[in-house]
Design a protein around this motif. Structure first.
Motif, mmCIF file in Angstrom:
data_model
loop_
_atom_site.group_PDB
_atom_site.id
_atom_site.type_symbol
_atom_site.label_atom_id
_atom_site.label_comp_id
_atom_site.label_asym_id
_atom_site.label_seq_id
_atom_site.Cartn_x
_atom_site.Cartn_y
_atom_site.Cartn_z
ATOM 1 N N SER A 297 -14.170 -1.814 -14.841
ATOM 2 C CA SER A 297 -15.010 -2.073 -14.589
ATOM 3 C C SER A 297 -15.906 -1.632 -16.120
ATOM 4 O O SER A 297 -15.614 -2.044 -17.087
ATOM 5 C CB SER A 297 -16.285 -0.397 -13.739
ATOM 6 O OG SER A 297 -15.118 0.532 -14.834
ATOM 7 N N ASP A 298 -16.693 -2.430 -16.506
ATOM 8 C CA ASP A 298 -17.592 -2.073 -17.509
ATOM 9 C C ASP A 298 -17.900 -0.686 -17.709
ATOM 10 O O ASP A 298 -17.554 -0.515 -19.361
ATOM 11 C CB ASP A 298 -19.375 -2.169 -17.275
ATOM 12 C CG ASP A 298 -20.041 -4.016 -16.758
ATOM 13 O OD1 ASP A 298 -18.185 -4.990 -17.332
ATOM 14 O OD2 ASP A 298 -20.087 -4.727 -16.640
ATOM 15 N N GLU A 299 -18.108 -0.019 -16.765
ATOM 16 C CA GLU A 299 -18.249 1.501 -17.083
ATOM 17 C C GLU A 299 -17.261 2.068 -17.966
ATOM 18 O O GLU A 299 -16.520 2.679 -18.857
ATOM 19 C CB GLU A 299 -18.323 2.765 -16.103
ATOM 20 C CG GLU A 299 -18.968 3.801 -16.606
ATOM 21 C CD GLU A 299 -20.035 3.690 -17.074
ATOM 22 O OE1 GLU A 299 -19.684 5.504 -17.849
ATOM 23 O OE2 GLU A 299 -20.990 3.778 -17.439
ATOM 24 N N GLU A 300 -16.222 1.278 -17.631
ATOM 25 C CA GLU A 300 -14.424 2.082 -18.169
ATOM 26 C C GLU A 300 -14.747 1.120 -19.355
ATOM 27 O O GLU A 300 -14.095 2.165 -20.632
ATOM 28 C CB GLU A 300 -13.444 1.352 -17.333
ATOM 29 C CG GLU A 300 -13.239 2.292 -16.243
ATOM 30 C CD GLU A 300 -11.656 1.586 -15.135
ATOM 31 O OE1 GLU A 300 -11.013 1.831 -14.679
ATOM 32 O OE2 GLU A 300 -11.843 0.178 -14.780
ATOM 33 N N LYS A 302 -17.593 0.710 -21.284
ATOM 34 C CA LYS A 302 -17.981 1.531 -22.684
ATOM 35 C C LYS A 302 -17.361 3.334 -22.700
ATOM 36 O O LYS A 302 -17.169 3.759 -23.363
ATOM 37 C CB LYS A 302 -19.222 2.066 -21.523
ATOM 38 C CG LYS A 302 -19.451 0.892 -21.626
ATOM 39 C CD LYS A 302 -20.929 0.660 -20.588
ATOM 40 C CE LYS A 302 -22.306 -0.922 -20.650
ATOM 41 N NZ LYS A 302 -23.449 -0.410 -19.190
ATOM 42 N N GLU A 303 -16.210 3.709 -21.371
ATOM 43 C CA GLU A 303 -16.098 4.807 -22.207
ATOM 44 C C GLU A 303 -15.191 5.030 -22.829
ATOM 45 O O GLU A 303 -14.488 6.033 -23.324
ATOM 46 C CB GLU A 303 -15.662 5.411 -20.151
ATOM 47 C CG GLU A 303 -16.867 5.925 -20.160
ATOM 48 C CD GLU A 303 -16.953 6.758 -19.974
ATOM 49 O OE1 GLU A 303 -16.765 8.125 -21.053
ATOM 50 O OE2 GLU A 303 -18.739 7.221 -20.339
#
Length: 356
Positions: A297-300, A302-303
């Protein structure tokens, strides 16, 4: 040859702050089935693991926690200096009544017991106090690395400027209640046992993944290598050698010899093998991810970028050390973890149990 391939990776990762190369590595435009013939990567066998946390491991973990909680105390002029203390000293060494090169210093920080000086120097400071001035009559060892000083008698005039001591807290109920959320030693030690178990389980799982990936890689045959990516890594590795040589003030030939490559021809062969292995792995990662529809995911993403930056690996450093820009590097790393998870989830975990 495999040892030298590993050395290439080590050499590259030891140099920081090199200029970024501004390039991108991508396999999006390739039909990877034209480049690799992928064998089995599902149903691969790997041994199960078994973890049993011992009392010694719990005690070692607690001791590590206590050491990390230690405070530094300045010693006064009444306290005797002991092994393990850090002293700040001035010293002047003399052989045959004359000072010798490298035998004197001012404001030198020395941890007693470190073995940094010849026998008798550090132990001779033990029992002394801050402000003391004294002589140490010693002798250089017969096998000392300086030919002019081997076996010679030496006198050091030493002044102790200051000293500090690490004070490790005592383990007990007070420590637990004052520094943790637990009310009893039993609760705290149970939490430590779980922490040790979790750490060892994580390592065991990573070992399983590593074994399975090796099998998947072995089952994959390369039909041909994409020239752009292969040439890029070969050139990148070669430039890293030049950068390292400059960093260490050595010639390219000296650096190659120092890292056991021998000569340019031998390095070229090792570099090609190393680059081929890297490209093969990246193609297999991309192939399995596409075939099994593995995505992050995009969140992964970014993290992941955030975690690298917090660890001090900004975009420039990532690119200078890996040859990939931040986006491409995070992309392949996240996909790699997804592929490893998938291979483990679809593995045949049987056979003789492997202990931690």
């Amino acid at each position: 040859m495999m040892k030298k391939i590993a050395i290439i990776c080590v050499c590259i990762m030891t140099v920081c702050g090199l200029s970024a190369c501004g390039s991108s590595v991508s396999y999006d435009s390739y039909d990877l089935s034209d480049y690799i013939k992928v064998g089995d990567y599902k149903g691969l066998k790997v041994a199960p693991y078994s973890i049993s946390v011992t009392e010694d491991e719990i005690d070692a973990k607690i001791q590590s926690i206590l050491q990390n909680a230690a405070t530094t105390k300045e010693l006064d002029k009444k306290t005797e200096i002991a092994d393990g203390d850090v002293v700040n000293i001035d010293y002047v060494g003399k052989v045959d009544g004359k000072e010798f090169e490298g035998g004197s210093a001012e404001g030198y920080d020395l941890t007693l017991g470190s073995g940094s000086f010849i026998d008798g120097f550090e132990s001779g400071i033990e029992g002394k106090k801050v402000g003391d001035k004294f002589k140490l009559d010693l002798k250089f060892p017969e096998d000392y690395d300086n030919e002019d000083l081997k076996g010679k008698a030496v006198t050091f005039d030493v002044t102790v400027n200051s000293a500090t001591r690490q004070e490790v807290p005592e383990y007990g109920l007070d420590f637990v209640q004052n520094t943790t959320e637990y009310d009893t030693l039993e609760e705290y030690e149970a939490s430590i046992e779980k922490e040790v178990y979790d750490e060892e389980e994580k390592t065991a799982i990573e070992n399983q993944k590593g074994e399975l990936w090796s099998q998947a890689l072995e089952n994959t045959k390369v039909k041909k290598y994409p020239e752009k990516e292969l040439d890029y890594y070969i050139e990148f590795n070669s430039k890293q050698i030049d950068n390292m040589a400059k960093e260490y003030g050595m010639s390219r030939d000296e650096l190659l010899a120092n890292y056991d490559f021998g000569n340019e021809k031998e390095f070229e062969a090792t570099n090609e093998d190393s680059s081929k292995l890297l490209v093969k792995q990246e193609m297999l990662i991309e192939y399995i991810a596409e075939k099994e529809k593995l995505e992050y995911s995009d969140e992964e993403k970014k993290e992941a970028i955030k975690s690298y930056e917090e660890a001090g690996y900004d975009s420039e450093m990532i690119e200078s050390q890996t040859g990939r820009n931040m986006n491409d590097y995070v992309h392949i790393e996240l996909l790699y973890q997804k592929v490893l998870d998938f291979i483990l989830e679809n593995a045949d975990i049987s056979g003789e149990t492997e202990s931690k």
